[in-house]
Design a protein around this motif. Structure first.
Motif, PDB file in Angstrom:
ATOM      1  N   UNK A 136       0.869  -1.181   0.187  1.00  0.00           N
ATOM      2  CA  UNK A 136      -0.125  -0.073   0.107  1.00  0.00           C
ATOM      3  C   UNK A 136       0.899   1.292  -0.113  1.00  0.00           C
ATOM      4  N   UNK A 137       2.163   1.184   0.692  1.00  0.00           N
ATOM      5  CA  UNK A 137       2.742   2.223   0.740  1.00  0.00           C
ATOM      6  C   UNK A 137       3.424   2.636  -0.576  1.00  0.00           C
ATOM      7  N   UNK A 138       3.620   1.673  -1.495  1.00  0.00           N
ATOM      8  CA  UNK A 138       4.086   1.895  -2.622  1.00  0.00           C
ATOM      9  C   UNK A 138       2.858   2.473  -3.563  1.00  0.00           C
ATOM     10  N   UNK A 139       1.648   1.830  -3.309  1.00  0.00           N
ATOM     11  CA  UNK A 139       0.881   2.317  -4.421  1.00  0.00           C
ATOM     12  C   UNK A 139       0.351   3.396  -4.083  1.00  0.00           C
ATOM     13  N   UNK A 140       0.178   3.747  -2.964  1.00  0.00           N
ATOM     14  CA  UNK A 140      -0.231   4.989  -2.405  1.00  0.00           C
ATOM     15  C   UNK A 140       0.422   6.348  -2.440  1.00  0.00           C
ATOM     16  N   UNK A 182      10.695   5.938  -8.308  1.00  0.00           N
ATOM     17  CA  UNK A 182      10.839   5.663  -6.843  1.00  0.00           C
ATOM     18  C   UNK A 182       9.556   6.501  -5.984  1.00  0.00           C
ATOM     19  N   UNK A 183       8.737   5.799  -6.321  1.00  0.00           N
ATOM     20  CA  UNK A 183       7.433   6.656  -5.408  1.00  0.00           C
ATOM     21  C   UNK A 183       7.201   6.682  -4.066  1.00  0.00           C
ATOM     22  N   UNK A 184       8.267   5.723  -3.349  1.00  0.00           N
ATOM     23  CA  UNK A 184       8.190   5.759  -1.992  1.00  0.00           C
ATOM     24  C   UNK A 184       8.636   7.238  -1.419  1.00  0.00           C
ATOM     25  N   UNK A 185       9.528   7.864  -2.279  1.00  0.00           N
ATOM     26  CA  UNK A 185      10.150   9.051  -1.830  1.00  0.00           C
ATOM     27  C   UNK A 185       9.061  10.337  -1.942  1.00  0.00           C
ATOM     28  N   UNK A 186       7.779   9.982  -2.411  1.00  0.00           N
ATOM     29  CA  UNK A 186       6.893  11.021  -2.323  1.00  0.00           C
ATOM     30  C   UNK A 186       5.525  10.555  -1.699  1.00  0.00           C
ATOM     31  N   UNK A 187       5.805  10.062  -0.647  1.00  0.00           N
ATOM     32  CA  UNK A 187       4.616   9.392  -0.066  1.00  0.00           C
ATOM     33  C   UNK A 187       3.529  10.551   0.485  1.00  0.00           C
ATOM     34  N   UNK A 188       2.298   9.855   0.527  1.00  0.00           N
ATOM     35  CA  UNK A 188       1.181  10.685   1.079  1.00  0.00           C
ATOM     36  C   UNK A 188       1.125  10.394   2.681  1.00  0.00           C
ATOM     37  N   UNK A 189       1.818  11.334   3.404  1.00  0.00           N
ATOM     38  CA  UNK A 189       1.901  10.860   4.657  1.00  0.00           C
ATOM     39  C   UNK A 189       0.526  10.477   5.486  1.00  0.00           C
ATOM     40  N   UNK A 238      -0.711   7.143   4.244  1.00  0.00           N
ATOM     41  CA  UNK A 238       0.138   6.132   4.910  1.00  0.00           C
ATOM     42  C   UNK A 238      -0.233   5.864   6.308  1.00  0.00           C
ATOM     43  N   UNK A 239      -0.694   6.872   7.101  1.00  0.00           N
ATOM     44  CA  UNK A 239      -1.170   6.655   8.349  1.00  0.00           C
ATOM     45  C   UNK A 239      -2.320   5.957   8.460  1.00  0.00           C
ATOM     46  N   UNK A 240      -3.369   6.229   7.860  1.00  0.00           N
ATOM     47  CA  UNK A 240      -4.682   5.765   7.589  1.00  0.00           C
ATOM     48  C   UNK A 240      -4.387   4.384   7.162  1.00  0.00           C
TER      49      UNK A 240
END
Length: 275
Positions: A52-56, A112-119, A122-124
């Motif tokens: 989910x972290x990657x997709x989101x 590398x989408x992990x570098x632009x995570x929607x915080x 991710x928390x939800x």
């Protein structure tokens, strides 16, 4: 493709090459690929946190390369479940051994989408995963009962086992007999179908309930959604995201035991508009 509107995930396969639609009035819709959307209703709760972290966090088209993402996405499309990274470690090794020589240029083009995570997202997702872990099976009914109690209902929860289609009976007033009288069914497993909706309608009629709550942690099938189209004034559906919203809304009023199982801390930060 994570869907922001429904909080679900859509899966499709590209069926044609690139096209440029010069007649399209909106500039951002002129560059297209033909896609066969094979599934558009996978619940986010079915996907484990690392994937989910990657997709989101994806901001563009990219090729996920971490944590066996490709094999897991294929499994999700076929079976609706995420086997996780560890379960597919051998599969990844096999794929790597039979693949042709690596294309260095292609690898360097991978985002590398992990570098632009929607915080916030991710928390939800983390909270959702924690609730799924702590409140599996009948324990989810315990959580929903606590939420309804915090909202001012007097609740009676059925014990584990056959419940006749009623997991929670709730009402207002000191005895729980005042309107609105509510019946709830709580399902913590995979997507539920139309028969469960029909069952809820039946027990509501039999017991004279004015409102119904269907908690479908794994989401609803299309026939189930169709069966609920004309029931907006009588039945509410809580999917995983709705349960999380209800927990956040009532958190300070939930029992200490539940707050211990899902320990949360409020954090304030600047919104994008303030950066």
């Amino acid at each position: 493709m994570p869907l922001k509107t429904t909080k679900q995930i859509a899966f499709g396969r590209v069926t044609g090459g690139y096209q440029y639609r010069s007649g399209e009035t909106e500039a951002d819709r002129r560059h297209v690929l033909s896609v066969d959307w094979q599934r558009i209703d996978l619940p986010r709760a079915a996907v484990k946190q690392d994937l989910l972290f990657t997709l989101g966090s994806a901001m563009s088209i990219f090729a996920p390369s971490k944590n066996n993402a490709i094999a897991r996405l294929e499994h999700l499309l076929t079976h609706g479940t995420d086997p996780g990274n560890a379960a597919l470690s051998g599969t990844t090794a096999k794929i790597a051994s039979v693949s042709p020589a690596s294309d260095t240029a292609a690898q360097t083009d991978v985002d590398e989408p992990e570098l632009a995570a929607d915080i916030e997202e991710v928390a939800l997702d983390q909270i959702t995963a924690r609730i799924a872990e702590e409140f599996a099976g009948h324990d989810l009914a315990t959580l929903v009962t606590a939420i309804l109690t915090a909202e001012g209902f007097q609740c009676t929860m059925a014990p584990p086992g056959p419940d006749g289609g009623i997991d929670i009976t709730a009402g207002r007033g000191p005895l729980g007999l005042d309107s609105p009288r509510l019946l709830a069914q709580v399902k913590s497993g995979s997507q539920i179908g139309a028969p469960i909706v029909t069952q809820l309608h039946g027990v509501m009629t039999t017991h004279g309930a004015e409102q119904g709550l269907l908690v479908a942690w794994g989401g609803l099938t299309k026939p189930a959604r169709d069966a609920l189209k004309n029931q907006h004034l009588r039945v509410r559906v809580w999917e995983a995201g709705d349960v999380v919203d209800a927990v956040l809304r009532t958190y300070d009023r939930l029992p200490e035991e539940i707050r211990t199982q899902v320990p949360l801390r409020r954090v304030w930060m600047l919104s994008d508009a303030g950066l």
